[in-house]
Design a protein around this motif. Structure first.
Motif, PDB file in Angstrom:
ATOM      1  N   ASP A 340      83.443  12.896  85.692  1.00 38.68           N
ATOM      2  CA  ASP A 340      83.691  14.278  86.084  1.00 38.68           C
ATOM      3  C   ASP A 340      84.474  14.308  87.397  1.00 38.68           C
ATOM      4  N   ARG A 341      85.779  14.684  87.281  1.00 37.10           N
ATOM      5  CA  ARG A 341      86.656  14.761  88.455  1.00 37.10           C
ATOM      6  C   ARG A 341      86.540  13.484  89.298  1.00 37.10           C
ATOM      7  N   CYS A 342      86.542  12.391  88.618  1.00 36.71           N
ATOM      8  CA  CYS A 342      86.368  11.085  89.259  1.00 36.71           C
ATOM      9  C   CYS A 342      87.722  10.622  89.804  1.00 36.71           C
ATOM     10  N   LEU A 378      82.199   0.296  85.495  1.00 35.82           N
ATOM     11  CA  LEU A 378      81.215  -0.773  85.646  1.00 35.82           C
ATOM     12  C   LEU A 378      80.445  -0.686  86.955  1.00 35.82           C
ATOM     13  N   GLY A 379      80.974   0.073  87.920  1.00 32.59           N
ATOM     14  CA  GLY A 379      80.324   0.176  89.218  1.00 32.59           C
ATOM     15  C   GLY A 379      80.829  -0.836  90.223  1.00 32.59           C
ATOM     16  N   ASP A 380      81.839  -1.615  89.845  1.00 38.67           N
ATOM     17  CA  ASP A 380      82.408  -2.583  90.786  1.00 38.67           C
ATOM     18  C   ASP A 380      83.218  -1.894  91.883  1.00 38.67           C
ATOM     19  N   LEU A 381      83.796  -0.746  91.551  1.00 36.54           N
ATOM     20  CA  LEU A 381      84.550   0.044  92.519  1.00 36.54           C
ATOM     21  C   LEU A 381      83.934   1.440  92.592  1.00 36.54           C
ATOM     22  N   ALA A 382      83.784   1.959  93.792  1.00 35.92           N
ATOM     23  CA  ALA A 382      83.247   3.312  93.948  1.00 35.92           C
ATOM     24  C   ALA A 382      84.385   4.320  93.889  1.00 35.92           C
ATOM     25  N   PRO A 383      84.183   5.448  93.208  1.00 36.18           N
ATOM     26  CA  PRO A 383      85.225   6.479  93.200  1.00 36.18           C
ATOM     27  C   PRO A 383      85.342   7.130  94.567  1.00 36.18           C
ATOM     28  N   GLN A 384      86.526   7.628  94.868  1.00 31.44           N
ATOM     29  CA  GLN A 384      86.723   8.338  96.144  1.00 31.44           C
ATOM     30  C   GLN A 384      85.937   9.635  96.160  1.00 31.44           C
ATOM     31  N   SER A 385      85.843  10.255  94.989  1.00 29.80           N
ATOM     32  CA  SER A 385      85.035  11.472  94.841  1.00 29.80           C
ATOM     33  C   SER A 385      84.755  11.656  93.355  1.00 29.80           C
ATOM     34  N   GLY A 386      83.906  12.636  93.038  1.00 31.86           N
ATOM     35  CA  GLY A 386      83.542  12.852  91.650  1.00 31.86           C
ATOM     36  C   GLY A 386      82.408  11.931  91.227  1.00 31.86           C
TER      37      GLY A 386
END
Length: 529
Positions: A340-342, A378-386
């Motif tokens: 969602d708006r990731c 996978l959770g290896d990288l965090a989204p900037q937002s969303g």
């Protein structure tokens, strides 16, 4: 005359492992391909022809100008692209002369190559790279752009022979087509190691490496496959004939032994009325005859079995992967993933979702952020937002298949991901991935390319909890035809949701993908196929 020729090449690794026994051939003008099973020695042969390795024996005749681009291009990320193409000094000399500096050194550097920059720009453009590429550093380029830069450097040198190892790997459809068009258009001889059907459809000849020997087939992939199909049919018939001969020889031996036993009983009864010396002589003669004739039948049976083994080796039938994966089943209405708006690390915003066992191809140009999206899921990288809402166990098969611990055996690699499964169950499941008996005890570091694929698949698909969302990142890169078929077989039995990054259109079609997520500069577009 051929552009490059080689005769009676032999080569072994330092530990004594043989690669080639006696390879002879020639590379003529035009585009030709080299195919063969993973680990058979295709890249090794290219390195021998390029002079990066020396054969143990044999001779190679090379032209004055030869260029070689390996599979994993390694360019200095801090270097400018013009330096990687060998143009930095010429460009600097031309700029100096144009600014009024008439030092003779500049003219010596330029020689007759005053149009070097224009030719380089044209070469870059033919491969889909903009003219300003020359002024960028290598580190600014994506993996696909770096591959094309290395190829541009080779093409710019105008070699008599160009040797390329999997040149279309990791390239999107448009980039791969531009590379292929450039290779077809160039003069001279070009030999590519490739299993990319787009490439193999455009070649004029295919060389197949098999069991340390090389043979050539005229024409493109269709002609090659037709020839192999004819050979396979003949080999299968030879197997059937050999099996029939084994059965016949076995019957004849059994019939003779049973008849000899009956004759022995009759002879024993008659011997009771004979003088003892005569009876013993006849018994010895009968035993000699029995041994000789029985030996003859046993030799025939042994010969028939050897013929059967040779026929089965010649047939070289690829076994199939068939494994039940019921725990991967995802109900049709179950929510699997919601984005969602990731906003990814690349700055691209993604809103998308998966419900049930949907199969999705993640498409887009090189550098669009496809692998970044997978790593974010996978959770290896965090989204900037969303948000990323992942609701099921997930499995991941990366491009390099580096999911295995090289220090562990195949069995132990699978058990590391399925600790609650007994060793017997693991071995039983691995047998369906063609790791039977002692094959499961091989160290991961010692596996061939095709074996590594099967072991990685087993480790991912047999994990606990079972993956109900499977992420695949360019899974067919570097796969030979048999390994590619094994991958498709395993995925046919997978019952969960799937996201695959692939530029292999035929592979995507065989997976029966239902939707496309197209990554672009404006975000992700979700459309049905």
């Amino acid at each position: 005359m051929p552009a490059l020729s080689f005769s009676h090449l032999t080569f072994c690794w330092p530990d004594g492992t043989p690669v080639f026994g006696d390879i002879t051939g020639a590379i003529d003008s035009g585009l030709s391909a080299l195919v063969g099973a993973n680990g058979v020695g295709k890249s090794t042969l290219l390195k021998l022809l390029a002079g990066e390795l020396a054969p143990d024996s044999g001779a190679i005749t090379r032209p004055p100008r030869l260029a070689y681009v390996p599979q994993d291009v390694a360019l200095d990320p801090s270097a400018r692209a013009d330096a990687a193409m060998g143009l930095a000094l010429i460009r600097a000399a031309i700029r100096a002369v144009e600014s009024g500096d008439v030092d003779q050194r500049h003219f010596d550097v330029i020689g007759d190559d005053w149009d070097a920059q224009e030719r380089a720009a044209a070469t870059l453009a033919s491969l889909g790279l903009p003219p300003d590429t020359l002024d960028r550093t290598v580190g600014e380029l994506s993996g696909g752009e770096m591959t094309r830069l290395a190829l541009a450097a080779a093409l710019h040198a105008r070699p008599d022979v160009l040797l390329l190892d999997e040149p279309t790997n990791n390239l999107d459809g448009q980039a791969a087509q531009q590379v292929l068009d450039a290779l077809v258009a160039r003069s001279g001889a070009t030999l590519v190691v490739s299993h990319d059907r787009r490439v193999l459809e455009r070649v004029s000849a295919i060389g197949e490496l098999r069991r340390g020997s090389l043979r050539w087939f005229g024409g493109a992939i269709d002609a090659y496959e037709d020839a192999l199909a004819g050979e396979r049919a003949a080999a299968e018939q030879a197997v059937r004939t050999a099996k029939s001969d084994v059965a016949r020889q076995h019957r004849e031996l059994r019939t003779y032994v049973e008849g000899a036993a009956r004759r022995s009983k009759v002879g024993a009864a008659k011997a009771e009325s004979m003088p003892k010396i005569l009876a013993n002589a006849r018994k010895r003669q009968a035993q000699v005859t029995l041994g000789r004739v029985r030996g003859m039948h046993e030799d025939r049976l042994a010969d028939a079995r050897e013929s059967l083994q040779r026929a089965e080796d010649a047939a070289d039938r690829d076994r199939e992967i068939r494994v039940l994966l019921p725990d991967t089943d995802v109900p049709g209405r179950r929510d699997v993933l919601a984005l969602d708006r990731c906003v990814l690390a690349t700055g691209t915003e993604v809103t998308a979702s998966i419900q049930g066992p949907e199969r999705i191809v993640l498409a887009g140009r090189n550098g669009a952020g496809k692998t970044t999206l997978l790593r974010t899921v996978l959770g290896d990288l965090a989204p900037q937002s969303g948000t990323v809402d992942l609701r099921v166990p997930t499995g991941y098969l990366p491009q390099r298949l580096d999911v295995l611990d090289p220090r562990l055996t195949v069995v132990d690699n699978v058990r590391a991901r399925a600790a609650d499964v007994s060793p017997h169950e693991v071995r039983e499941a691995l047998a369906r991935f063609l790791f039977r008996g002692a094959a499961g005890d091989a160290l991961a570091a010692q596996l061939s390319g095709g074996e590594r694929l099967r072991a990685a698949l087993a480790a991912v698909l047999l994990a606990r909890p079972a993956p109900q969302l499977l992420l695949l990142d360019e899974p067919t890169n570097n796969l030979d035809f048999a390994s590619r078929a094994h991958l498709i077989e395993a995925l046919e039995d997978y019952r969960g949701a799937l996201i695959v990054v692939s530029h292999d259109a035929a592979f995507v079609e065989e997976l029966r993908v239902q939707r496309v997520w197209e990554m672009g500069p404006d975000g992700l577009v979700d459309r049905a196929l």
